[in-house]
Design an enzyme around this catalytic site. Structure first.
Site, short mmCIF file in Angstrom:
data_model
loop_
_atom_site.label_atom_id
_atom_site.label_comp_id
_atom_site.label_asym_id
_atom_site.label_seq_id
_atom_site.Cartn_x
_atom_site.Cartn_y
_atom_site.Cartn_z
N GLU A 74 61.84 79.07 -67.48
CA GLU A 74 63.11 79.32 -66.80
C GLU A 74 64.10 78.17 -67.00
O GLU A 74 65.06 78.02 -66.24
CB GLU A 74 62.88 79.55 -65.30
CG GLU A 74 61.86 80.60 -64.96
CD GLU A 74 62.28 82.02 -65.33
OE1 GLU A 74 63.21 82.18 -66.14
OE2 GLU A 74 61.65 82.97 -64.81
N TYR A 120 73.88 76.45 -40.20
CA TYR A 120 73.20 75.66 -41.23
C TYR A 120 73.09 76.40 -42.54
O TYR A 120 73.12 75.79 -43.61
CB TYR A 120 71.83 75.20 -40.73
CG TYR A 120 71.95 74.03 -39.79
CD1 TYR A 120 72.02 72.74 -40.28
CD2 TYR A 120 72.05 74.24 -38.43
CE1 TYR A 120 72.17 71.66 -39.42
CE2 TYR A 120 72.20 73.18 -37.55
CZ TYR A 120 72.26 71.88 -38.06
OH TYR A 120 72.42 70.82 -37.22
#
Length: 214
Positions: A74, A120
């Site tokens: 990847e 968050y």
């Protein structure tokens, strides 16, 4: 941070994610920028639970493999984030359960994958983009990230998993954990009409913490 310490940190944080079930088997990959502009990358076929600091793939500042084992297949994903987001110091890609599950839902917004559930998530992730399904290792994944022109630090590959870039390794890992927890919350709350953050509340978080949101 010295390279030896960075090698240890990569392996320690990967082992922590593995131990907590954020990725299993030989899935997932991780990379971090070295002081000389090179990269340390988890090898192909390796498990986050048993990475060896000495065997991490080592790239120089020209992108050439100069040491360690062969890198993850990847690499196009990782390279695309480093190329398009100049402040990127680390990239994490997992196959975490809840993020993958959420990517399969039929009514999600591909431009802004996660609902505004917590401050968050907005702070650490900004808008998360859903990318199409690609066969693992397909270089087109990197092209898809480049197509975002550096505007997103977090994406989820449909039916595959999330990829997050951060200014350093801790930031990337913490953001990844926030993405997985938010996806978990979204699945738990689906069909329950939760009180989400309003657009005004989201904007306050974006403004205060200088979040990439446009």
């Amino acid at each position: 941070m010295t390279e030896s310490k960075l090698r240890e940190q990569i392996c320690e944080m990967a082992a922590s994610m593995f131990a907590r079930g954020l990725t299993g088997g030989a899935s997932g990959n991780i990379s971090a920028r070295t002081e000389d502009g090179g990269l340390l990358v988890s090898p192909t076929g390796s498990s986050f639970g048993s990475l060896d600091p000495a065997r991490l793939s080592r790239f120089d500042d020209r992108g050439q493999l100069v040491g360690g084992d062969q890198p993850t297949k990847e690499m196009p994903l990782h390279s695309a984030f480093y190329e398009t987001r100049g402040k990127t110091g680390a990239v994490v890609h997992l196959h975490s359960t809840h993020a993958v599950a959420w990517s399969m839902m039929p009514d999600i917004d591909p431009q802004n994958l996660l609902p505004p559930l917590t401050a968050y998530a907005v702070m650490r992730l900004g808008k998360v983009r859903l990318l199409p399904f690609f066969v693992p290792g397909d270089p087109a994944m990197g092209d898809a990230v480049r197509g975002l022109a550096g505007k997103r630090s977090a994406v989820v590959l449909a039916n595959h998993g999330p990829v997050v870039a951060g200014k350093d390794l801790e930031a990337a890992v913490y953001a990844m954990e926030e993405l997985e927890e938010t996806a978990k919350l979204a699945l738990l709350l689906k069909g329950h009409q939760p009180r989400m953050l309003t657009s005004g509340q989201v904007q306050k978080v974006v403004d205060k913490f200088d979040v990439d949101w446009d």
